[in-house]
Design a protein around this motif. Structure first.
Motif, PDB file in Angstrom:
ATOM      1  N   ARG A   1       0.712  -1.171  -0.167  1.00 24.00           N
ATOM      2  CA  ARG A   1       0.108   0.147   0.012  1.00 24.00           C
ATOM      3  C   ARG A   1       0.858   1.400   0.016  1.00 24.00           C
ATOM      4  N   MET A   2       1.998   1.162   0.805  1.00 23.59           N
ATOM      5  CA  MET A   2       2.770   2.567   0.714  1.00 23.59           C
ATOM      6  C   MET A   2       3.565   2.470  -0.576  1.00 23.59           C
ATOM      7  N   ALA A   3       4.022   1.585  -1.028  1.00 26.98           N
ATOM      8  CA  ALA A   3       4.703   1.730  -2.328  1.00 26.98           C
ATOM      9  C   ALA A   3       3.488   2.001  -3.181  1.00 26.98           C
ATOM     10  N   LEU A   4       2.578   1.613  -3.374  1.00 28.50           N
ATOM     11  CA  LEU A   4       1.580   2.359  -4.338  1.00 28.50           C
ATOM     12  C   LEU A   4       1.233   3.766  -4.220  1.00 28.50           C
ATOM     13  N   ARG A   5       1.166   4.153  -3.009  1.00 26.47           N
ATOM     14  CA  ARG A   5       0.994   5.701  -2.909  1.00 26.47           C
ATOM     15  C   ARG A   5       2.080   6.357  -3.217  1.00 26.47           C
ATOM     16  N   ARG A   6       3.271   5.784  -3.281  1.00 21.24           N
ATOM     17  CA  ARG A   6       4.321   6.744  -3.800  1.00 21.24           C
ATOM     18  C   ARG A   6       4.358   6.694  -5.288  1.00 21.24           C
ATOM     19  N   LEU A   7       3.851   5.878  -5.938  1.00 18.44           N
ATOM     20  CA  LEU A   7       3.963   5.741  -7.611  1.00 18.44           C
ATOM     21  C   LEU A   7       3.256   7.098  -8.176  1.00 18.44           C
ATOM     22  N   PRO A   8       3.608   7.405  -9.198  1.00 19.78           N
ATOM     23  CA  PRO A   8       3.136   8.533  -9.972  1.00 19.78           C
ATOM     24  C   PRO A   8       1.392   8.354 -10.065  1.00 19.78           C
ATOM     25  N   ALA A   9       0.477   9.335  -9.848  1.00 19.86           N
ATOM     26  CA  ALA A   9      -0.670   9.068  -9.872  1.00 19.86           C
ATOM     27  C   ALA A   9      -1.251   8.409 -11.510  1.00 19.86           C
ATOM     28  N   CYS A  10      -0.581   8.924 -12.442  1.00 17.21           N
ATOM     29  CA  CYS A  10      -1.036   8.214 -13.542  1.00 17.21           C
ATOM     30  C   CYS A  10      -0.720   6.699 -13.791  1.00 17.21           C
TER      31      CYS A  10
ATOM     32  N   ARG B   1      -0.079   4.729 -10.986  1.00 19.62           N
ATOM     33  CA  ARG B   1      -0.821   3.949  -9.985  1.00 19.62           C
ATOM     34  C   ARG B   1      -2.288   3.742 -10.741  1.00 19.62           C
ATOM     35  N   ARG B   2      -2.892   4.580 -11.412  1.00 18.55           N
ATOM     36  CA  ARG B   2      -4.305   4.491 -11.878  1.00 18.55           C
ATOM     37  C   ARG B   2      -4.205   3.379 -12.789  1.00 18.55           C
ATOM     38  N   THR B   3      -3.235   3.333 -13.800  1.00 17.58           N
ATOM     39  CA  THR B   3      -3.422   2.541 -15.036  1.00 17.58           C
ATOM     40  C   THR B   3      -3.088   1.322 -14.483  1.00 17.58           C
ATOM     41  N   LEU B   4      -2.020   1.187 -13.476  1.00 18.37           N
ATOM     42  CA  LEU B   4      -1.699  -0.198 -13.100  1.00 18.37           C
ATOM     43  C   LEU B   4      -2.946  -1.009 -12.101  1.00 18.37           C
ATOM     44  N   LEU B   5      -3.509  -0.098 -11.469  1.00 15.86           N
ATOM     45  CA  LEU B   5      -4.676  -0.626 -10.735  1.00 15.86           C
ATOM     46  C   LEU B   5      -5.989  -1.067 -11.659  1.00 15.86           C
ATOM     47  N   LEU B   6      -6.059  -0.476 -12.858  1.00 14.90           N
ATOM     48  CA  LEU B   6      -6.968  -0.509 -13.635  1.00 14.90           C
ATOM     49  C   LEU B   6      -6.704  -2.062 -14.349  1.00 14.90           C
ATOM     50  N   VAL B   7      -5.624  -2.266 -14.778  1.00 15.47           N
ATOM     51  CA  VAL B   7      -5.226  -3.457 -15.192  1.00 15.47           C
ATOM     52  C   VAL B   7      -5.259  -4.548 -14.339  1.00 15.47           C
ATOM     53  N   ALA B   8      -4.708  -4.352 -12.980  1.00 15.12           N
ATOM     54  CA  ALA B   8      -4.993  -5.228 -12.110  1.00 15.12           C
ATOM     55  C   ALA B   8      -6.205  -5.716 -11.615  1.00 15.12           C
TER      56      ALA B   8
ATOM     57  N   LYS C   1       7.838  -2.403 -12.236  1.00 15.79           N
ATOM     58  CA  LYS C   1       9.205  -2.392 -11.614  1.00 15.79           C
ATOM     59  C   LYS C   1       9.477  -1.608 -10.430  1.00 15.79           C
ATOM     60  N   MET C   2       8.782  -0.158 -10.304  1.00 19.72           N
ATOM     61  CA  MET C   2       9.010   0.683  -9.465  1.00 19.72           C
ATOM     62  C   MET C   2       8.602  -0.250  -8.220  1.00 19.72           C
ATOM     63  N   LEU C   3       7.409  -0.822  -8.074  1.00 16.27           N
ATOM     64  CA  LEU C   3       6.807  -1.505  -6.944  1.00 16.27           C
ATOM     65  C   LEU C   3       7.929  -2.642  -6.430  1.00 16.27           C
TER      66      LEU C   3
END
Length: 171
Positions: A113-122, A124-131, A159-161
């Motif tokens: 959760r903390m690592a997801l919050r540190r991702l750039p918003a665009c 994070r949103r794209t990754l969560l949609l695909v996930a 990769k960032m996560l």
């Protein structure tokens, strides 16, 4: 009591005639079942069904055949019901067998959760949609970008996560 003398209006005489057939029912149940407890359950259920339906019995029919038919149908119904049950597991076993997640899982979830919050918003949103199962095409429409952009955002976010959590290639 003679079975042929069962009166049409008196169920009490049917009850007595059913009781007289108990030895024959026991012998027939012994052929159908293996254990004594199953045999007794089958006899009891047969007698209960026969007593409930005593008003439907017709004196011109053979009581023994009527009772044997009830017993055979009861046995078949119970056999089909048991064949649908899970073998070897008692009631509630699945609930007792499950264990709570160990503390490590809770820590990993918190780290993610903390690592997801540190991702750039665009990203994070794209990754969560695909996930969540959204196709790349639909994610591109929702994010108002090209499909190649969606793919690269998802790849970079993964990769960032993985780098941040410390498990390269884990995501």
């Amino acid at each position: 009591m003679d079975i042929s003398r069962v009166s049409q209006d008196g169920t009490a005489s049917v009850h007595g005639a059913i009781e007289a057939q108990l030895p024959a029912l026991r012998r027939f149940a012994q052929r159908l079942t293996r254990s004594a407890s199953d045999r007794e359950d089958l006899i009891q259920e047969t007698v209960m069904r026969a007593l409930r339906s005593a008003h439907q019995f017709r004196p011109e029919t053979a009581l023994r055949s009527w009772l044997f038919t009830i017993m055979r149908n009861t046995f078949n119904t119970e056999y089909r019901r048991r064949s649908r049950e899970t073998v070897g597991l008692d009631d509630g076993f699945a609930e007792r067998a499950g264990i709570a997640a160990p503390q490590e899982w809770a820590v990993r979830r918190s780290e993610l959760r903390m690592a997801l919050r540190r991702l750039p918003a665009c990203s994070r949103r794209t990754l969560l949609l695909v996930a969540m199962g959204v196709s790349y095409i639909d994610a591109a429409r929702l994010c108002d970008c090209e499909i190649g952009t969606v793919k690269s955002r998802v790849n970079r976010a993964r990769k960032m996560l993985a780098d941040e959590i410390g498990r390269p290639g884990a995501l």
